[in-house]
Scaffold this motif. Structure first.
Motif, PDB file in Angstrom:
ATOM      1  N   GLU A   9      19.404 -35.897 -33.169  1.00 28.02           N
ATOM      2  CA  GLU A   9      18.764 -35.411 -31.944  1.00 28.02           C
ATOM      3  C   GLU A   9      18.595 -36.573 -30.971  1.00 28.02           C
ATOM      4  O   GLU A   9      18.383 -37.714 -31.381  1.00 28.02           O
ATOM      5  CB  GLU A   9      17.389 -34.798 -32.233  1.00 28.02           C
ATOM      6  CG  GLU A   9      17.426 -33.549 -33.093  1.00 28.02           C
ATOM      7  CD  GLU A   9      16.039 -33.016 -33.402  1.00 28.02           C
ATOM      8  OE1 GLU A   9      15.055 -33.547 -32.846  1.00 28.02           O
ATOM      9  OE2 GLU A   9      15.932 -32.074 -34.208  1.00 28.02           O
ATOM     10  N   MET A  10      18.671 -36.266 -29.686  1.00 29.25           N
ATOM     11  CA  MET A  10      18.414 -37.260 -28.652  1.00 29.25           C
ATOM     12  C   MET A  10      17.823 -36.562 -27.438  1.00 29.25           C
ATOM     13  O   MET A  10      18.247 -35.463 -27.086  1.00 29.25           O
ATOM     14  CB  MET A  10      19.693 -37.994 -28.255  1.00 29.25           C
ATOM     15  CG  MET A  10      19.501 -39.018 -27.126  1.00 29.25           C
ATOM     16  SD  MET A  10      21.054 -39.758 -26.555  1.00 29.25           S
ATOM     17  CE  MET A  10      21.522 -40.710 -28.006  1.00 29.25           C
ATOM     18  N   SER A  11      16.842 -37.190 -26.814  1.00 25.14           N
ATOM     19  CA  SER A  11      16.292 -36.639 -25.578  1.00 25.14           C
ATOM     20  C   SER A  11      15.875 -37.777 -24.674  1.00 25.14           C
ATOM     21  O   SER A  11      15.548 -38.876 -25.141  1.00 25.14           O
ATOM     22  CB  SER A  11      15.090 -35.735 -25.867  1.00 25.14           C
ATOM     23  OG  SER A  11      14.018 -36.479 -26.418  1.00 25.14           O
ATOM     24  N   PHE A  12      15.933 -37.535 -23.376  1.00 20.95           N
ATOM     25  CA  PHE A  12      15.394 -38.502 -22.434  1.00 20.95           C
ATOM     26  C   PHE A  12      14.924 -37.774 -21.181  1.00 20.95           C
ATOM     27  O   PHE A  12      15.397 -36.679 -20.850  1.00 20.95           O
ATOM     28  CB  PHE A  12      16.395 -39.607 -22.081  1.00 20.95           C
ATOM     29  CG  PHE A  12      17.581 -39.176 -21.276  1.00 20.95           C
ATOM     30  CD1 PHE A  12      17.491 -39.032 -19.902  1.00 20.95           C
ATOM     31  CD2 PHE A  12      18.800 -38.933 -21.892  1.00 20.95           C
ATOM     32  CE1 PHE A  12      18.588 -38.639 -19.142  1.00 20.95           C
ATOM     33  CE2 PHE A  12      19.903 -38.538 -21.138  1.00 20.95           C
ATOM     34  CZ  PHE A  12      19.788 -38.386 -19.766  1.00 20.95           C
ATOM     35  N   GLU A  13      13.971 -38.356 -20.495  1.00 20.85           N
ATOM     36  CA  GLU A  13      13.458 -37.802 -19.251  1.00 20.85           C
ATOM     37  C   GLU A  13      13.200 -38.942 -18.291  1.00 20.85           C
ATOM     38  O   GLU A  13      12.529 -39.916 -18.631  1.00 20.85           O
ATOM     39  CB  GLU A  13      12.184 -37.001 -19.485  1.00 20.85           C
ATOM     40  CG  GLU A  13      11.655 -36.337 -18.217  1.00 20.85           C
ATOM     41  CD  GLU A  13      10.541 -35.351 -18.495  1.00 20.85           C
ATOM     42  OE1 GLU A  13      10.084 -34.696 -17.539  1.00 20.85           O
ATOM     43  OE2 GLU A  13      10.136 -35.233 -19.668  1.00 20.85           O
TER      44      GLU A  13
END
Length: 263
Positions: free
Chosen positions: A76-80
């Motif tokens: 999983e990977m997320s960025f904001e």
């Protein structure tokens, strides 16, 4: 590094500016991953008229099964991002150009399985095979040494157990140690507090195996440096890491000078 897209912002009130930006962002990100199982993108811009002035509130991406540079999979990977100032005319041309740098908060999850697969990647194998470092050739009698069959087991409290084989000529020596994963200078992962584990090593090989363990630890400490994986225009930094069951979790940030075109 960011691959196929599913289910991003399907209809947000028919706002053509946001829909256009979502389309351009998805096309840009598609070229950054080798492949992916799922990627979702959300552009936040309220009121939407700010987009015409080149300002959006934030850009958020979350994905699963993302493969980076053909061999490195992230579960999983997320960025904001923070507020983003962009050149809206570039969006009309199908590109994203930033007027000024921005930052993004990022989180990554790696599985134990994917970590072990990464040790089979060419980029990693080249740094572990046919080594002629003085500390190793002194052990091997001048022959280059290769570390293969690396297997990592994730343990509680940011610890791991690592097994490998050290080989040269016709010799093959098992290696085993435990250590703690640590973040150094916000860009390197250090295999700290390394302790040789003699239990799986035949008694007659333990002295030699311990010397090889020390050498392997020094090599690994120079391998995992985020600066080697930076995209063009993006600098990544780590704030913390932790083991959670069979997963390794990272959190950090990215300084984005410009949006990369390819991974």
């Amino acid at each position: 590094m960011f691959g196929g897209f599913v289910g991003f912002n399907k209809d947000r009130g028919g706002d053509w500016g946001e829909n256009l930006l979502n389309t351009v962002a998805s096309n840009t990100i598609r070229h950054l991953f080798t492949r992916s199982e799922l990627v979702e993108v959300e552009v936040r811009c309220h009121p939407s008229s700010k987009l015409l002035q080149g300002t959006i509130d934030s850009f958020k991406m979350s994905g699963r099964g993302l493969v980076i540079r053909r061999d490195f999979r992230t579960e999983e990977m997320s960025f904001e991002t923070d507020t983003v100032a962009l050149d809206f005319s570039s969006v009309l041309q199908g590109k994203i150009s930033l007027k000024q740098p921005t930052q993004a908060i990022a989180q990554v999850k790696l599985t134990e399985t994917d970590i072990n697969k990464s040790f089979k990647a060419d980029l990693v194998r080249k740094r572990l095979e046919n080594l002629d470092l003085p500390a190793l050739t002194e052990i091997s009698g001048g022959e280059p040494v290769s570390f293969t069959d690396v297997e990592v087991q994730l343990l509680p409290n940011n610890s791991i157990q690592l097994f490998a084989k050290a080989s040269w000529s016709e010799r093959s020596i098992p290696v085993s140690f435990r250590c703690t994963l640590e973040v150094a200078r916000r860009r390197k992962i250090i295999f700290g507090n390394l302790q040789f584990d003699p239990d799986p090593i035949p008694e007659e090989l333990q002295e030699l195996s311990q010397k090889l363990t020390t050498a392997l630890g020094e090599i690994l400490n120079e391998m995992v440096d985020l600066d080697r994986f930076d995209l063009d225009g993006v600098t990544m930094r780590l704030n913390r890491l932790e083991t959670e069951g069979k997963n390794l979790l990272f959190s950090g940030y990215a300084q984005i000078e410009r949006v990369p075109q390819v991974g």
